[in-house]
Scaffold this active site. Structure first.
Site, PDB file in Angstrom:
ATOM      1  N   CYS A 130      -3.166  -4.389   4.481  1.00  0.00           N
ATOM      2  CA  CYS A 130      -1.774  -5.407   4.875  1.00  0.00           C
ATOM      3  C   CYS A 130      -1.937  -6.740   4.567  1.00  0.00           C
ATOM      4  CB  CYS A 130      -1.880  -5.234   6.497  1.00  0.00           C
ATOM      5  SG  CYS A 130      -1.417  -3.579   7.247  1.00  0.00           S
ATOM      6  N   GLU A 135       0.762  -1.165  -0.023  1.00  0.00           N
ATOM      7  CA  GLU A 135      -0.041   0.097  -0.051  1.00  0.00           C
ATOM      8  C   GLU A 135       0.744   1.065   0.072  1.00  0.00           C
ATOM      9  OE1 GLU A 135      -1.589   1.110   4.220  1.00  0.00           O
ATOM     10  OE2 GLU A 135      -1.881  -0.976   3.955  1.00  0.00           O
ATOM     11  N   HIS A 146      -0.934 -11.661  11.556  1.00  0.00           N
ATOM     12  CA  HIS A 146      -0.879 -10.146  11.276  1.00  0.00           C
ATOM     13  C   HIS A 146      -0.674  -9.554  12.467  1.00  0.00           C
ATOM     14  CE1 HIS A 146      -0.558  -6.264   9.609  1.00  0.00           C
ATOM     15  NE2 HIS A 146      -1.626  -5.651  10.024  1.00  0.00           N
TER      16      HIS A 146
END
Length: 345
Positions: A111, A79, A235
């Site tokens: 993400c 991103e 994550h």
């Protein structure tokens, strides 16, 4: 999702920039005394997502001795593209010395863009449309000065070479499961320099809801349970969230310890779960099962089940990611804001 033809990871590599800043150094500027992590990485003035992706892919190719002439796809999930209109992957194709008969594209899903790239390459290889492909998750994440994100938004990435099991893989993909919904917990509009977020809304309805649904979906559809896995990687937007979601899903601290890097390098966004996965592969043994679960705001999560093979011993990333982290050096806030382009002459 379960591939009809066996596919897996042929080689891998991960990279984080040399510099880091302590959360305490950031907090001293803004009057904060409690911090979400200890340190976070940041790029030098001459580094960006492309250079980070290159380093990770170079390590993956060199460590596995992958045949470059058989790599027919390069996808980068990020991103923080250096160019608004110009692909990053094409730079890598030439820089890595790959054939120009190749697929290349940049992926975006906050993400989890890196694991979306992985899913695409797994599908292309399993369908026998290509022999091998590289999936990369890399970012130089942004955080507005003084905002919560400034303490965690970091830089780093990981690359995975994907091939059929017949070519010999260090980890076999057993199954995957994806879960997405329209949950706008975090966004950056076109032309804006820094992202916006909804603070606590990024927790339960976004991060936890999506990871729990993707992992439970994987378990229910394919009969897994937490004890089937030697390791698990989630994550890592901060230090607390991955530990909390692991506990909610029934995993222990020992299962997530090898891949929990956010306390010392921060949230590398598209690289976050993939860099943690690389750290876990660095210590995994043949026969170990590893759960990987990404998260991307907006929102969604991809969950994967892998089993490590005997080839891990000869194809481990060189250097391992924790060795790269150990070489990092601290910098002060003034250097950090200059290198990140937060102030100009």
């Amino acid at each position: 999702m379960k591939p009809v033809n066996g596919v897996g990871i042929y080689g891998y590599g991960a990279y984080v920039p040399r510099y880091y800043i302590e959360n305490e150094a950031i907090g001293s500027i803004w009057g904060r005394i409690t911090y979400p992590i200890k340190n976070k990485s940041f790029p030098s003035f001459d580094e960006d997502t492309i250079t980070i992706a290159y380093e990770a892919a170079r390590i993956a190719i060199e460590s596995s001795n992958a045949p470059k002439d058989r790599i027919h796809a390069v996808f980068i999930g990020t991103e923080s593209k250096p160019y608004a209109v110009k692909p990053s992957g094409t730079v890598l194709v030439d820089a890595l010395g790959l054939s120009n008969k190749i697929l290349s594209a940049d992926y975006e899903f906050a993400c989890k863009a890196g694991t979306e790239a992985m899913e695409t390459v797994f599908g292309l290889v399993a369908s026998k449309m290509i022999d091998m492909g590289i999936a990369i998750g890399a970012d130089t994440a942004q955080g507005r000065p003084g905002d919560e994100l400034e303490y965690t938004a970091a830089a780093g990435g990981a690359a995975y070479i994907i091939s059929s099991v017949e070519d010999g893989v260090l980890a076999v993909l057993e199954a995957s499961y994806s879960y997405v919904s329209d949950t706008p917990d975090f966004w950056r509009r076109s032309g804006e320099k820094y992202p916006r977020h909804l603070y606590r809304f990024t927790g339960e309805p976004a991060y936890f809801n999506h990871i729990i649904n993707s992992v439970n979906g994987l378990f229910e559809e394919y009969g897994y349970k937490p004890s089937d896995f030697k390791y698990a990687v989630f994550h890592q937007p901060n230090a607390k969230f991955p530990q909390r979601v692991a506990s909610k899903l029934g995993f222990t601290k020992d299962q997530i310890a090898p891949g929990l890097l956010s306390p010392v390098i921060g949230n590398t966004y598209s690289g976050s779960s993939l860099v943690g996965f690389a750290a876990t592969l660095d210590v995994a043994k043949p026969g170990d099962k590893i759960l990987l679960a990404s998260f991307g705001s907006g929102a969604g999560s991809d969950a994967f089940a892998f089993e490590v093979t005997e080839l891990i011993e000869e194809r481990r990333a060189k250097p391992p990611i924790r060795d790269i982290i150990s070489r990092m050096v601290p910098r002060d806030y003034a250097t950090y804001v200059v290198y990140r382009g937060k102030i100009w002459r």
